[in-house]
Motif scaffolding. Structure first.
Motif, PDB file in Angstrom:
ATOM      1  N   LEU A 332       8.776 -33.707   8.683  1.00 28.87           N
ATOM      2  CA  LEU A 332       9.331 -33.571   7.336  1.00 28.87           C
ATOM      3  C   LEU A 332       9.186 -34.907   6.615  1.00 28.87           C
ATOM      4  N   PRO A 333       8.910 -34.906   5.326  1.00 26.08           N
ATOM      5  CA  PRO A 333       8.715 -36.163   4.595  1.00 26.08           C
ATOM      6  C   PRO A 333      10.050 -36.842   4.294  1.00 26.08           C
ATOM      7  N   PRO A 334      10.224 -38.099   4.643  1.00 24.57           N
ATOM      8  CA  PRO A 334      11.451 -38.820   4.264  1.00 24.57           C
ATOM      9  C   PRO A 334      11.485 -39.037   2.758  1.00 24.57           C
ATOM     10  N   ASP A 335      12.666 -39.307   2.250  1.00 23.30           N
ATOM     11  CA  ASP A 335      12.814 -39.417   0.796  1.00 23.30           C
ATOM     12  C   ASP A 335      12.157 -40.665   0.236  1.00 23.30           C
ATOM     13  N   ASN A 336      12.294 -41.797   0.913  1.00 26.74           N
ATOM     14  CA  ASN A 336      11.692 -43.032   0.393  1.00 26.74           C
ATOM     15  C   ASN A 336      11.656 -44.075   1.498  1.00 26.74           C
ATOM     16  N   PHE A 337      10.887 -45.121   1.247  1.00 28.56           N
ATOM     17  CA  PHE A 337      10.819 -46.270   2.144  1.00 28.56           C
ATOM     18  C   PHE A 337      11.116 -47.520   1.330  1.00 28.56           C
ATOM     19  N   GLN A 338      12.079 -48.284   1.797  1.00 35.43           N
ATOM     20  CA  GLN A 338      12.466 -49.526   1.118  1.00 35.43           C
ATOM     21  C   GLN A 338      11.828 -50.705   1.834  1.00 35.43           C
ATOM     22  N   ASP A 339      11.058 -51.496   1.094  1.00 33.39           N
ATOM     23  CA  ASP A 339      10.336 -52.620   1.695  1.00 33.39           C
ATOM     24  C   ASP A 339      11.144 -53.907   1.636  1.00 33.39           C
ATOM     25  N   ASN A 340      11.900 -54.101   0.572  1.00 33.28           N
ATOM     26  CA  ASN A 340      12.696 -55.316   0.398  1.00 33.28           C
ATOM     27  C   ASN A 340      14.154 -54.939   0.151  1.00 33.28           C
ATOM     28  N   ARG A 347      15.903 -41.382   5.947  1.00 29.63           N
ATOM     29  CA  ARG A 347      15.572 -40.219   6.775  1.00 29.63           C
ATOM     30  C   ARG A 347      16.334 -38.986   6.292  1.00 29.63           C
ATOM     31  N   ARG A 348      16.018 -38.595   5.094  1.00 29.90           N
ATOM     32  CA  ARG A 348      16.529 -37.364   4.503  1.00 29.90           C
ATOM     33  C   ARG A 348      15.414 -36.778   3.641  1.00 29.90           C
ATOM     34  N   THR A 349      15.473 -35.481   3.405  1.00 26.93           N
ATOM     35  CA  THR A 349      14.430 -34.858   2.595  1.00 26.93           C
ATOM     36  C   THR A 349      15.031 -33.777   1.717  1.00 26.93           C
ATOM     37  N   SER A 350      14.279 -33.379   0.700  1.00 27.38           N
ATOM     38  CA  SER A 350      14.731 -32.376  -0.267  1.00 27.38           C
ATOM     39  C   SER A 350      13.642 -31.327  -0.448  1.00 27.38           C
ATOM     40  N   PRO A 351      13.954 -30.184  -1.075  1.00 30.49           N
ATOM     41  CA  PRO A 351      12.910 -29.186  -1.325  1.00 30.49           C
ATOM     42  C   PRO A 351      11.735 -29.730  -2.133  1.00 30.49           C
ATOM     43  N   TYR A 397      18.628 -26.069   1.025  1.00 30.50           N
ATOM     44  CA  TYR A 397      19.682 -26.902   0.457  1.00 30.50           C
ATOM     45  C   TYR A 397      19.070 -28.169  -0.140  1.00 30.50           C
ATOM     46  N   ASN A 398      19.898 -28.834  -0.944  1.00 28.29           N
ATOM     47  CA  ASN A 398      19.410 -29.980  -1.703  1.00 28.29           C
ATOM     48  C   ASN A 398      18.939 -31.126  -0.811  1.00 28.29           C
ATOM     49  N   TRP A 399      19.619 -31.351   0.332  1.00 32.46           N
ATOM     50  CA  TRP A 399      19.261 -32.455   1.225  1.00 32.46           C
ATOM     51  C   TRP A 399      19.429 -32.030   2.678  1.00 32.46           C
ATOM     52  N   TYR A 400      18.505 -32.517   3.516  1.00 31.27           N
ATOM     53  CA  TYR A 400      18.583 -32.321   4.958  1.00 31.27           C
ATOM     54  C   TYR A 400      18.383 -33.667   5.650  1.00 31.27           C
ATOM     55  N   ASP A 401      19.035 -33.826   6.793  1.00 32.51           N
ATOM     56  CA  ASP A 401      18.763 -34.964   7.664  1.00 32.51           C
ATOM     57  C   ASP A 401      17.493 -34.650   8.445  1.00 32.51           C
ATOM     58  N   THR A 402      16.489 -35.513   8.360  1.00 26.33           N
ATOM     59  CA  THR A 402      15.218 -35.231   9.038  1.00 26.33           C
ATOM     60  C   THR A 402      15.292 -35.462  10.538  1.00 26.33           C
ATOM     61  N   PRO A 410      27.811 -32.636   0.182  1.00 28.26           N
ATOM     62  CA  PRO A 410      28.199 -31.227   0.047  1.00 28.26           C
ATOM     63  C   PRO A 410      26.964 -30.330  -0.071  1.00 28.26           C
ATOM     64  N   LYS A 411      27.013 -29.161   0.538  1.00 25.08           N
ATOM     65  CA  LYS A 411      25.880 -28.242   0.471  1.00 25.08           C
ATOM     66  C   LYS A 411      25.699 -27.765  -0.970  1.00 25.08           C
ATOM     67  N   TYR A 412      24.471 -27.840  -1.414  1.00 24.22           N
ATOM     68  CA  TYR A 412      24.192 -27.569  -2.833  1.00 24.22           C
ATOM     69  C   TYR A 412      22.808 -26.947  -2.950  1.00 24.22           C
TER      70      TYR A 412
END
Length: 654
Positions: A332-340, A347-351, A397-402, A410-412
């Protein structure tokens, strides 16, 4: 177009029925009872409106499809003209024999005038053409004046509305912008006038044929009065230049007549007749050209100089997914990667993330960065995980833990995210279907490999300080990567692709060793190593495709399964409960714990929920009138006007 007024209704208290509207069936039938015998009317809208009476409702939107091709439009106008002339018995008398004289004779004067006006409209093209031909019998000077007069009657009706809208001073809109808009309207009006003139000969023949056929069938044969060609059949007519020449042969014949007439009379007007005759003779080819629908291959692509830069931007984007979509996150694709300030992976993803990743895999295969087998494996792995994720009425749902795949509280259920994923799934399904019948081209594979080499070359360039003299290893890497780029040019291939890939793999391994040697000298050379190794991975991916001669399940069947899964997953989403029934707008989302809609709604067409609205309507979950509840306000811009959104972000306009 939006009708806000009707001349007949404003002046005479009744509108004109055009076949679309709301009516009470019993009253409608009572008003038409005994008015006309069976099988006597081909075009009955106007006739029905005269007796049942009609009014314009400016707050009701009616959607009607119009022909996209000239030949289909011409056939429809031919049928309309025949229908108008079949009303001739009611215009000159009381109509054909009916049940009672009283029921036949009560035709209002305004109704008879509307019928006559339709006949006048069908005579416009034959009259204009006949007037031009008659003018060609005059001496040259008189013929020129007469021709200009006739042409002005054709051109001015399309130009007159433009000049009534001459740019006037308006707050917030510059004079140059107003004149730019005016010139655009003027250009379109001139094109329309040119098309009317170009098709005049065919329209004249078409209307003359319709009138002649109707009069013969009405008063002589009494047969085939209801003959007509359905729009679906007209849309299937052959789209070829010769087919248009056959269907519009009458225009070519009349063009020949336009040349013969001045030669048989004064002869001087031939200089005026010849250009028009040439235009009319060429009208079938021109009609074919304006009716063509541009195929995908003909659509404008990026300019040659921009293509490499755009491909490199896209390839850098794919780097995120190929790096971070791994088995550790269940593909599953993570939401983002922070470099600095320090590396951190969300490690979360959305539809929306899921949909964009699926399309990114398809794009990677389309651009040749990965092979078909790797693309299918990635899609299968992600779909396997998506099938396991908990859902609500088909929605993710809006967000899942990958990591553990649990929905985050909250489930949304987000309307935007669900609309994005649904649209992306349908797009992916169509892509999978296309892949089943389209092999990956050798040139595409090599271009994808070349993108990694080009980015490796750019990474080397970025490492060099201004004025720095390159070391030996530096020059060796530069020469090697440039040679590899040259080797990926498909036009220069002298060996079969498998042999070329083997040679590229061998030389890329040497390039990777040079990259690691440079990495020992420079701390910021991670990109150099990455792109060198990325090229090797692309080569290996394509080699697996070419070597795959025996797999457990055929690639074609696996693509068919992916297509079906994508469609089923999209169709499973229920959008009806996300619609606010009072406002007829999509709510921002649904609060699962509370079991209620979010009170806020998306009310603009320029919003990120537009795809959700479109999909929900297409699926039948939401009525079409919801689309017209979305605001369409515009605001002045430097180039004209722009559709307003809440924040002006690209996300809202995609």
């Amino acid at each position: 177009a939006s009708a806000v007024s009707d001349v007949y209704q404003d002046l005479f208290g009744e509108g004109s029925y055009a076949g679309k509207g709301i009516y009470e069936v019993d009253a409608f039938e009572a008003a038409l009872e005994g008015r006309a015998p069976e099988s006597a009317l081909l075009s009955h809208d106007l006739f029905e409106g005269i007796f049942a009476r009609a009014g314009l409702a400016s707050d009701v939107e009616v959607i009607e499809e119009f022909p996209a091709r000239y030949d289909a439009a011409a056939m429809r106008h031919h049928r309309w003209a025949r229908g108008d002339w079949q009303l001739l018995p009611w215009i000159i008398g009381r109509g054909p024999p009916g049940r009672t004289l009283e029921r036949r004779r009560t035709i209002p004067a305004i109704g008879r005038w509307k019928m006559l006006d339709n006949l006048r409209r069908s005579l416009s093209a034959p009259s204009a053409f006949a007037a031009l031909i008659a003018g060609f019998t005059l001496p040259t000077g008189a013929a020129a004046i007469w021709m200009l007069f006739v042409l002005s009657t054709i051109i001015l009706p399309t130009l007159a509305p433009i000049f009534t809208l001459t740019p006037r001073r308006a707050e917030g809109i510059s004079l140059s912008r107003r004149f730019r808009a005016f010139s655009g309207d003027l250009r379109r009006a001139l094109i329309q006038s040119s098309l009317i003139l170009m098709l005049l000969a065919h329209q004249a023949a078409l209307m003359a044929d319709a009138i002649g056929r109707t009069l013969w069938r009405l008063y002589v044969s009494r047969r085939r009065l209801l003959e007509w060609t359905p729009a679906a059949h007209a849309a299937r007519l052959r789209q070829e230049p010769l087919a248009y020449c056959h269907r519009m042969a009458s225009a070519i014949v009349l063009a020949g007549g336009a040349v013969i007439v001045p030669l048989l009379t004064s002869g001087g007007a031939i200089i005026l007749a010849a250009p028009l005759a040439l235009l009319w003779a060429a009208s079938p080819i021109l009609a074919f050209q304006i009716s063509r629908q541009r195929s995908l291959g003909e659509r404008q692509s990026a300019a040659g100089a921009d293509t490499p830069a755009l491909r490199q931007v896209a390839r850098r984007t794919w780097r995120f997914f190929e790096t971070f979509v791994t088995a550790d996150d269940h593909m599953l694709p993570p939401d983002n990667f922070q470099d600095n300030p320090s590396p951190a992976l969300a490690r979360r993803t959305s539809p929306t993330n899921l949909g964009l990743y699926l399309l990114s895999v398809a794009t990677a295969r389309q651009f040749g960065w990965i092979g078909a087998e790797e693309a299918v494996q990635r899609l299968e792995a992600t779909f396997e995980t998506m099938a396991e994720l908990p859902k609500f009425r088909g929605h993710f749902y809006n967000w899942y833990d990958t990591g553990d795949l649990r929905p985050l509280e909250p489930k949304y259920v987000s309307s935007v995210d669900s609309g994005n994923l649904a649209g992306h799934l349908i797009a992916l399904a169509n892509i999978c279907r296309r892949w089943r019948s389209a092999e990956q081209l050798d040139a595409t594979r090599l271009e994808g490999i070349a993108d990694a080499f080009a980015l490796a070359s750019l990474a080397l360039h970025d490492l060099r300080a201004p004025g720095e003299r390159p070391a030996v290893v530096w020059r060796q890497f530069e020469e090697a990567v440039n040679a590899l780029v040259d080797s990926t040019r498909a036009n220069d291939l002298e060996s079969p692709l498998p042999a070329v890939l083997r040679d590229l793999a061998r030389r890329t391994e040497a390039l990777i060793q040079l990259a690691h040697a440079l990495a020992l000298e420079r701390e910021s050379s991670a990109d150099l190593v990455f792109w060198s190794e990325a090229a090797a991975r692309s080569i290996a991916s394509h080699e697996r495709d070419l070597a795959a001669t025996d797999v457990p399940v055929g690639l074609d069947q696996r693509l068919a399964d992916l297509e079906q899964k994508a469609r089923d997953m999209a169709i499973a989403m229920e959008f009806g409960f996300l619609l606010d029934p009072d406002r007829m707008l999509l709510s921002i989302g649904y609060r699962v714990a509370e079991g209620e809609l979010d009170p806020s709604c998306y009310d603009l067409l320029g919003s990120e929920a537009r795809l959700a609205s479109f999909f929900a309507i297409a699926k039948g979950d939401v009525p079409a009138k919801h689309w017209f509840r979305l605001g369409r306000a515009v605001t002045p811009t430097a180039e004209g006007a722009a559709l307003i959104s809440w924040s002006g972000s690209m996300f809202e306009y995609l």
